[in-house]
Scaffold this active site. Sequence first.
Site, PDB file in Angstrom:
ATOM      1  N   ASP A  59       0.580  -0.966   0.267  1.00 46.20           N
ATOM      2  CA  ASP A  59       0.080   0.180   0.134  1.00 46.20           C
ATOM      3  C   ASP A  59       0.970   1.259  -0.281  1.00 46.20           C
ATOM      4  OD1 ASP A  59      -2.129   2.104   0.407  1.00 46.20           O
ATOM      5  OD2 ASP A  59      -3.073   0.966   2.200  1.00 46.20           O
ATOM      6  N   TYR A 167      -4.293  16.867  -6.494  1.00 47.09           N
ATOM      7  CA  TYR A 167      -3.927  15.846  -7.001  1.00 47.09           C
ATOM      8  C   TYR A 167      -2.941  16.617  -8.150  1.00 47.09           C
ATOM      9  CZ  TYR A 167      -3.652  13.194 -11.401  1.00 47.09           C
ATOM     10  OH  TYR A 167      -3.376  12.693 -12.435  1.00 47.09           O
ATOM     11  N   LYS A 171       1.291  16.135  -9.028  1.00 45.59           N
ATOM     12  CA  LYS A 171       1.422  16.037  -9.897  1.00 45.59           C
ATOM     13  C   LYS A 171       2.904  16.874 -10.427  1.00 45.59           C
ATOM     14  CE  LYS A 171       0.744  12.195 -11.343  1.00 45.59           C
ATOM     15  NZ  LYS A 171       0.847  11.006 -10.387  1.00 45.59           N
TER      16      LYS A 171
END
Length: 306
Positions: A59, A167, A171
């Site tokens: 994980d 997000y 990135k």
Amino acid sequence: MRAIVTGSTNGIGEAIARRLASEGLTVTLVGRSDERLRAARERIAAAVPDADLVLERADLAELAQVRDLAGRLLGGPPPDAVISNAALVTPLDLRTSDGLPRVLAVNHLAPYLLLRTLAAALGRARLVVVGADPVSGGRRPVDLDDLTFAHPERLGEPAELRPFFAYGRTKTMNAMFAYALARRLAGTGVTVNACHPGIIGGTGLSREVPGLGALVREAFRSGRLPPPGPQPGGYGAARFAGGGDGPGPDVGADTPAWLATSPDVAGVSGRFFVDRAAVETASHTTDAERCERLWDDSARLAGLPG
């Protein structure tokens, strides 16, 4: 040749693994579920009957598991390529056992910890970081004073799009990390490059934030979000805003897999690619001082020296 692919139990990662297996590489699939890993192995083997696949469960939201994964990988034959592909979008209040935002841990800190650890022990390899649209990322610099999104209001408006904005920040961190790692590895046999796979359908990227995809489409359609840059596969923002699903994972897998194996990029390092072409990214992503600050703060969060 051997390759490691994270996030390889569906979507782009599975397509990368299938592509590399079809080229004769031994591919290690990394995922967080034994059941999903076995299912991905069966699908890849059905498409590539002689695929040589190894399964590794971890994980990536849990940094202790990332450390253990790195140790297991270094205990086996050294890889020729490592593709860091795993990514997700989550609610900002979803935290790991380390108290970190899950989106930050999976998208940035896990590749930072894994690739940095592997790179220190490899004599020759290609490291590939799957990032996101450099044009969109260029509009929203990483907030180096708030890497953990303790002040979500600083991500901007509207509030319902903040998981998408977070997000995007992670990135952009991917690109900055790739540049910083490439500088450290200059003159060695290990190269590091990042790439944008495109707006790809069928990845399940935002399944933990139901309805977010529709909100993002509407924001593009209405102009609240400016259009992204050129996309692999010729898929434009207008089609996305209109509800199109985007090209499939095979399109998204093309540039990462190409970077991992093609002689065209042998020895190339510290670049960002879209549709197999090197592109320039925003100055705030390449600024050495900013990249070094992100490196040091990431080290602190990941429990590594700076």
